[in-house]
Design an enzyme around this catalytic site. Structure first.
Site, PDB file in Angstrom:
ATOM      1  N   TRP A  46      66.000 -31.012  13.899  1.00 31.72           N
ATOM      2  CA  TRP A  46      66.096 -31.140  15.351  1.00 31.72           C
ATOM      3  C   TRP A  46      66.855 -32.404  15.723  1.00 31.72           C
ATOM      4  O   TRP A  46      66.872 -33.368  14.967  1.00 31.72           O
ATOM      5  CB  TRP A  46      64.692 -31.228  15.965  1.00 31.72           C
ATOM      6  N   HIS A  48      62.416 -33.973  17.858  1.00 29.41           N
ATOM      7  CA  HIS A  48      61.543 -34.811  17.024  1.00 29.41           C
ATOM      8  C   HIS A  48      60.578 -35.649  17.869  1.00 29.41           C
ATOM      9  O   HIS A  48      59.407 -35.817  17.519  1.00 29.41           O
ATOM     10  CB  HIS A  48      62.386 -35.724  16.124  1.00 29.41           C
ATOM     11  N   ASP A  92      66.399 -39.795  10.489  1.00 28.10           N
ATOM     12  CA  ASP A  92      67.793 -39.437  10.788  1.00 28.10           C
ATOM     13  C   ASP A  92      68.677 -40.673  10.898  1.00 28.10           C
ATOM     14  O   ASP A  92      69.859 -40.631  10.556  1.00 28.10           O
ATOM     15  CB  ASP A  92      67.889 -38.638  12.098  1.00 28.10           C
ATOM     16  N   ARG A 146      69.658 -41.716   7.238  1.00 29.14           N
ATOM     17  CA  ARG A 146      70.200 -40.795   6.236  1.00 29.14           C
ATOM     18  C   ARG A 146      71.709 -40.934   6.024  1.00 29.14           C
ATOM     19  O   ARG A 146      72.235 -40.532   5.000  1.00 29.14           O
ATOM     20  CB  ARG A 146      69.822 -39.347   6.527  1.00 29.14           C
ATOM     21  N   HIS A 173      65.735 -33.305   4.335  1.00 25.21           N
ATOM     22  CA  HIS A 173      65.502 -32.755   5.677  1.00 25.21           C
ATOM     23  C   HIS A 173      65.497 -31.233   5.722  1.00 25.21           C
ATOM     24  O   HIS A 173      65.248 -30.663   6.777  1.00 25.21           O
ATOM     25  CB  HIS A 173      66.573 -33.266   6.650  1.00 25.21           C
ATOM     26  N   HIS A 210      58.685 -37.042  10.514  1.00 27.80           N
ATOM     27  CA  HIS A 210      59.987 -36.406  10.738  1.00 27.80           C
ATOM     28  C   HIS A 210      60.100 -35.040  10.051  1.00 27.80           C
ATOM     29  O   HIS A 210      60.567 -34.065  10.638  1.00 27.80           O
ATOM     30  CB  HIS A 210      61.098 -37.333  10.246  1.00 27.80           C
ATOM     31  N   ASP A 253      61.289 -31.148  11.039  1.00 26.77           N
ATOM     32  CA  ASP A 253      62.471 -30.423  10.540  1.00 26.77           C
ATOM     33  C   ASP A 253      62.131 -29.079   9.896  1.00 26.77           C
ATOM     34  O   ASP A 253      62.891 -28.114  10.030  1.00 26.77           O
ATOM     35  CB  ASP A 253      63.239 -31.295   9.531  1.00 26.77           C
ATOM     36  N   HIS A 266      66.964 -25.305   9.251  1.00 24.15           N
ATOM     37  CA  HIS A 266      66.676 -26.264   8.185  1.00 24.15           C
ATOM     38  C   HIS A 266      66.027 -25.571   6.990  1.00 24.15           C
ATOM     39  O   HIS A 266      65.707 -26.203   5.987  1.00 24.15           O
ATOM     40  CB  HIS A 266      65.790 -27.412   8.692  1.00 24.15           C
ATOM     41  N   HIS A 315      74.319 -25.018  13.843  1.00 26.89           N
ATOM     42  CA  HIS A 315      73.180 -25.896  13.546  1.00 26.89           C
ATOM     43  C   HIS A 315      72.877 -26.801  14.735  1.00 26.89           C
ATOM     44  O   HIS A 315      71.723 -26.975  15.125  1.00 26.89           O
ATOM     45  CB  HIS A 315      73.466 -26.732  12.286  1.00 26.89           C
ATOM     46  N   ASP A 352      69.552 -27.284  16.843  1.00 28.47           N
ATOM     47  CA  ASP A 352      68.948 -28.624  16.796  1.00 28.47           C
ATOM     48  C   ASP A 352      68.732 -29.176  18.207  1.00 28.47           C
ATOM     49  O   ASP A 352      67.706 -29.796  18.472  1.00 28.47           O
ATOM     50  CB  ASP A 352      69.892 -29.605  16.072  1.00 28.47           C
TER      51      ASP A 352
HETATM   52  N1  DCM Z   1      73.242 -37.957  13.398  1.00 31.61           N
HETATM   53  C1  DCM Z   1      73.491 -39.303  13.129  1.00 31.61           C
HETATM   54  N2  DCM Z   1      74.673 -39.670  12.521  1.00 31.61           N
HETATM   55  C2  DCM Z   1      75.585 -38.736  12.199  1.00 31.61           C
HETATM   56  C3  DCM Z   1      75.342 -37.366  12.463  1.00 31.61           C
HETATM   57  C4  DCM Z   1      74.155 -37.012  13.072  1.00 31.61           C
HETATM   58  O1  DCM Z   1      72.647 -40.145  13.427  1.00 31.61           O
HETATM   59  N3  DCM Z   1      76.738 -39.115  11.622  1.00 31.61           N
HETATM   60  C5  DCM Z   1      71.976 -37.595  14.037  1.00 31.61           C
HETATM   61  C6  DCM Z   1      72.188 -36.867  15.339  1.00 31.61           C
HETATM   62  C7  DCM Z   1      71.054 -35.875  15.410  1.00 31.61           C
HETATM   63  C8  DCM Z   1      70.513 -35.826  14.006  1.00 31.61           C
HETATM   64  O2  DCM Z   1      71.261 -36.725  13.193  1.00 31.61           O
HETATM   65  O3  DCM Z   1      70.034 -36.350  16.281  1.00 31.61           O
HETATM   66  C9  DCM Z   1      70.612 -34.441  13.460  1.00 31.61           C
HETATM   67  O4  DCM Z   1      70.057 -34.473  12.207  1.00 31.61           O
HETATM   68  P1  DCM Z   1      69.529 -33.132  11.523  1.00 31.61           P
HETATM   69  O5  DCM Z   1      70.491 -32.100  11.949  1.00 31.61           O
HETATM   70  O6  DCM Z   1      69.271 -33.659  10.173  1.00 31.61           O
HETATM   71  O7  DCM Z   1      68.190 -32.845  12.215  1.00 31.61           O
HETATM   72  N1  DCM Z   2      71.404 -29.577   7.094  1.00 32.59           N
HETATM   73  C1  DCM Z   2      70.665 -28.449   6.802  1.00 32.59           C
HETATM   74  N2  DCM Z   2      70.952 -27.719   5.694  1.00 32.59           N
HETATM   75  C2  DCM Z   2      71.968 -28.080   4.876  1.00 32.59           C
HETATM   76  C3  DCM Z   2      72.730 -29.224   5.166  1.00 32.59           C
HETATM   77  C4  DCM Z   2      72.435 -29.961   6.290  1.00 32.59           C
HETATM   78  O1  DCM Z   2      69.739 -28.111   7.527  1.00 32.59           O
HETATM   79  N3  DCM Z   2      72.211 -27.364   3.787  1.00 32.59           N
HETATM   80  C5  DCM Z   2      71.087 -30.342   8.312  1.00 32.59           C
HETATM   81  C6  DCM Z   2      70.813 -31.791   8.107  1.00 32.59           C
HETATM   82  C7  DCM Z   2      71.300 -32.381   9.407  1.00 32.59           C
HETATM   83  C8  DCM Z   2      72.433 -31.491   9.836  1.00 32.59           C
HETATM   84  O2  DCM Z   2      72.223 -30.250   9.141  1.00 32.59           O
HETATM   85  O3  DCM Z   2      70.289 -32.233  10.372  1.00 32.59           O
HETATM   86  C9  DCM Z   2      73.786 -32.070   9.550  1.00 32.59           C
HETATM   87  O4  DCM Z   2      73.831 -32.378   8.192  1.00 32.59           O
HETATM   88  P1  DCM Z   2      75.050 -33.193   7.542  1.00 32.59           P
HETATM   89  O5  DCM Z   2      75.205 -34.397   8.399  1.00 32.59           O
HETATM   90  O6  DCM Z   2      74.548 -33.502   6.159  1.00 32.59           O
HETATM   91  O7  DCM Z   2      76.180 -32.250   7.588  1.00 32.59           O
HETATM   92 ZN    ZN Z   3      66.191 -34.492  10.136  1.00 36.57          ZN
END
Ligand code: DCM
Ligand code: DCM
Ligand code: ZN
Length: 271
Positions: free
Chosen positions: A1, A6, A45, A48, A60, A116, A120, A126, A149, A153
């Protein structure tokens, strides 16, 4: 999300934890305001994408190698990567929270991950392998190009709530209050009891695999009802939104309620 989801999940959990749970986690997190859970909900987040936090980037999600819309399902052994997934991470950080031999800073960090990741695992994408959880699928949202995604999210919940987009904490607080009422006396009153049936603190993998399979089922029914290729380039802010919004509300409500129950079990064990 995204942050909105979150933070809402954390506020819902704060509405359902017991008094001793609140005191325990306020102590561990060093925050004795009502925002003690919400304030750390997006920490995982924020780290990461840093050099230090990269070890946690796969924690996640779990890439279910299913075949939507005809076959959905998650298999821990088949789908959890060697360096971890959301299910193994919930197991790892839950056991760290229960280990009184660890340093307080380690249990503080474990708490932030658990808060967190319970969120997720309730986001259907996810718990899906197709196009890296939909990240590689381009769709349209109110005429602009987004990836699928991101739509699940953030975009759907943001459209549902309206309001000033910059006031994330206020919007999340308001959403959490509404969903808390639905659990206590509204549309989720009856079913919410079953959400926390069979929670096993000593078997976080079995417990979170139930959550993962529920989320993943929505990949077949609501994310890709006509398969992954049919959705490419489609405008999703209309009919698709109408069907997806109730699923997102339900998953956010469930995640918050389950997070509260999970934290209650942990605080009881530790006191
Ligand atoms: N995000 C971040 N930096 C990035 C890309 C995304 O901080 N370069 C954050 C924005 C979203 C969250 O990660 O709130 C999404 O994460 P996920 O899709 O893992 O839930
Ligand atoms: N993500 C996911 N499944 C994957 C790869 C990434 O659910 N196989 C999620 C994690 C982050 C978002 O997608 O919330 C973007 O990931 P990234 O910044 O790693 O592309
Ligand atoms: Zn996350």
């Amino acid at each position: 999300w995204g942050s909105l989801g979150h933070i809402a999940i954390a506020y819902i959990a704060s509405n359902f934890v017991k008094e001793n749970t609140e005191a325990y986690f306020q102590g561990l997190l060093g925050n004795d305001t009502e925002h003690y859970l919400a304030g750390v909900a997006t920490w995982a987040d924020s780290i990461r994408y840093t050099k230090w936090g990269r070890f946690s980037k796969n924690f996640h999600f779990i890439d279910a190698k299913d075949d939507p819309p005809t076959y959905c399902g998650v298999d821990f052994v088949r789908d959890c990567k060697e360096d971890g997934c959301v299910v193994s991470s919930l197991q790892n950080y839950t056991s760290q929270l229960l280990d009184s031999k660890l340093w307080p800073w380690q249990r503080n960090q474990a708490a932030k991950f658990v808060i967190h990741f319970v969120g997720d695992i309730h986001q259907p994408l996810h718990v899906e392998n197709v196009a890296q959880g939909g990240n590689g699928i381009h769709v349209n949202w109110q005429g602009h190009e987004f990836n699928l995604h991101h739509v699940w999210d953030s975009s759907i919940a943001e459209k549902m709530l309206g309001g000033n987009r910059r006031k994330t904490y206020d919007n999340a607080f308001r959403w959490a209050s509404d969903l808390t009422d639905e659990i206590k006396s509204g549309k989720y009153l009856t079913e919410s009891a079953s959400w926390i049936d069979g929670l096993l603190l000593d078997d976080p993998i079995a417990t979170s695999m139930v959550w993962a399979n529920e989320s993943n089922a929505y990949v077949c029914s609501h994310v890709f009802p006509e398969g992954p290729t049919a959705i490419i380039g489609q405008e999703l802010a209309g009919e698709y939104f109408e069907k997806a919004a109730p699923v997102i509300e339900l998953q956010v409500a469930k995640a918050g309620y389950r997070l509260a129950a999970w934290l209650n079990l942990i605080a009881d064990r530790m006191s």
